[in-house]
Enzyme design. Structure first.
Site, mmCIF file in Angstrom:
data_model
loop_
_atom_site.group_PDB
_atom_site.id
_atom_site.type_symbol
_atom_site.label_atom_id
_atom_site.label_comp_id
_atom_site.label_asym_id
_atom_site.label_seq_id
_atom_site.Cartn_x
_atom_site.Cartn_y
_atom_site.Cartn_z
ATOM 1 N N SER A 1 0.974 -1.079 0.043
ATOM 2 C CA SER A 1 -0.053 0.055 0.004
ATOM 3 C C SER A 1 0.825 1.338 0.014
ATOM 4 C CB SER A 1 -0.973 -0.036 1.279
ATOM 5 O OG SER A 1 -2.083 0.893 1.036
ATOM 6 N N THR A 2 0.889 2.260 1.119
ATOM 7 C CA THR A 2 1.320 3.301 0.910
ATOM 8 C C THR A 2 2.920 3.348 1.061
ATOM 9 O OG1 THR A 2 -0.586 4.556 2.153
ATOM 10 C CG2 THR A 2 1.711 5.767 1.866
ATOM 11 N N HIS B 1 -2.312 -1.263 -3.636
ATOM 12 C CA HIS B 1 -3.439 -0.353 -3.563
ATOM 13 C C HIS B 1 -3.262 0.953 -4.460
ATOM 14 C CE1 HIS B 1 -4.326 -2.154 0.796
ATOM 15 N NE2 HIS B 1 -4.756 -3.086 -0.240
ATOM 16 N N MET C 1 -0.587 1.177 5.640
ATOM 17 C CA MET C 1 -1.343 1.404 6.508
ATOM 18 C C MET C 1 -2.638 0.411 6.664
ATOM 19 S SD MET C 1 -3.274 4.724 7.953
ATOM 20 C CE MET C 1 -1.546 5.506 8.566
ATOM 21 N N ASP D 1 -4.882 -4.958 5.806
ATOM 22 C CA ASP D 1 -5.195 -5.814 4.693
ATOM 23 C C ASP D 1 -3.993 -6.580 4.113
ATOM 24 O OD1 ASP D 1 -6.367 -6.843 2.363
ATOM 25 O OD2 ASP D 1 -5.740 -5.011 1.004
#
Length: 365
Positions: A184-185, A211, A305, A308
């Site tokens: 993700s991030t 993501h 964050m 998931d």
């Protein structure tokens, strides 16, 4: 409420050359309990304002007069390092510029509010505020100073100089071994480094769930294809995935791994509701792979964050697969990996530069 490192509300600076857009973003953020401490109308002004107010996060437009968003990101990172969230248009042409911003130090991006604002204000506000919270939590020390891997020669074979140390000719994984990577991030550049170091001779099948909004994952796949010796594309519904191929989960769709009667792996897109507020969801891809993959399987969970990927890693672990999580020191946000480690489903914790080695080591036969 979004909290800053000082314990109060997250403090943001909004940068956009449009007064209307600055007002809209300010309204959305302040409705989400984010404190907008200043605005700027161009990149040059942004660098000065960030230095003066020392915010927790900056929202940055791309196209602006005097100095554009790319140069502003670079200036901020040089003079007053601060997490920057890029506001990108939906247009595919903006995707390349957005990825360039990530290369220059931006930590994440979100699609700029547009015509959907009036009909979907709650969703737009929620997405923007969540992205602000995530960006503000980024550890810049873990992301700065890392070089992009060299562009790969797609016809090359692995050599002692290019192959990871764990993947010598006698220790390569079984051809057709499968790796599921979730991020993700802070993930795009880490994903790029991991994929660029995969040995061609291993003949791996790799599925990546990053993501990312719809419209950007196709360009992300093309970007990776230019920097990786594997065949990298955005996944298509119903296609088979063969050794030597990497497929990227499309933004806006969940991606499932399935198998036909002959045991050949295929990919299926799903339009189910978001899981953990995201679509694609790492959990769904990993869990589906754990159900059908019979050859060596590995799950890799990178920076991001939330939680998931935790259930997906657990499923892979229970199925006898190997699981690797990025460590805290090199994670932009040590959220998803931390929760997976705490759940007891991670075999190996490694810095980003060792992810490939440790993954291959776990699926070597």
């Amino acid at each position: 409420m979004s909290a800053s490192t000082s314990g109060g509300p997250t403090r943001a600076v909004v940068v956009d050359d449009s007064r209307f857009m600055r007002t809209l973003i300010r309204t959305l953020l302040e409705d989400g309990d984010v404190d907008v401490v200043a605005e700027a109308s161009n990149g040059r002004e942004a660098i000065s304002v960030v230095g003066e107010h020392r915010p927790d996060v900056v929202t940055m437009d791309i196209e602006m007069p005097e100095m554009n968003g790319l140069d502003a990101v670079e200036g901020i990172m040089n003079e007053c390092p601060t997490p920057v969230l890029m506001l990108s248009a939906h247009a595919e042409a903006d995707a390349d510029v957005t990825f360039e911003a990530l290369d220059r130090g931006a930590v994440d991006f979100v699609t700029k509010p547009g015509g959907e604002v009036t009909s979907g204000m709650p969703r737009v506000k929620r997405e923007l505020v969540e992205k602000i919270q995530s960006a503000a939590a980024v550890d810049l020390d873990a992301t700065r100073g890392r070089s992009r891997p060299p562009t790969a020669d797609t016809n090359r074979r692995t050599t002692p100089d290019t192959a990871p140390s764990a993947s010598s000719k006698t220790d390569l994984p079984e051809e057709g071994s499968t790796i599921i990577i979730g991020a993700s991030t802070g993930g795009p550049n880490v994903v790029e480094r991991v994929l660029a170091s995969l040995p061609v001779d291993a003949g791996l099948r790799v599925v990546v769930v990053q993501h990312m909004p719809k419209g950007f994952t196709k360009r992300f796949a093309e970007r990776l294809d230019a920097r990786c010796a594997y065949d990298v594309r955005e996944a298509e519904d119903g296609e088979r995935i063969a050794p030597g191929q990497i497929r990227i989960a499309p933004g806006g769709s969940h991606l499932l791994v399935t198998a036909d009667r002959a045991g050949r792996l295929a990919l299926e897109l799903s339009d189910d509701e978001p899981l953990h507020g995201v679509k694609p969801a790492i959990d769904l891809t990993m869990a589906s792979a754990a159900e059908v993959v019979e050859s060596p399987l590995a799950g890799v969970l990178l920076t991001g964050m939330g939680r998931d990927g935790v259930e997906g890693m657990s499923r892979i672990d229970r199925a006898g697969g190997h699981t690797v999580a990025q460590n805290e020191e090199t994670s932009a946000i040590f959220g998803m990996p931390k929760r997976a480690i705490e759940a007891g489903c991670v075999d190996t914790v490694a810095p980003d530069g060792r992810i490939t080695d440790e993954t291959l080591r776990g699926i070597t036969t």
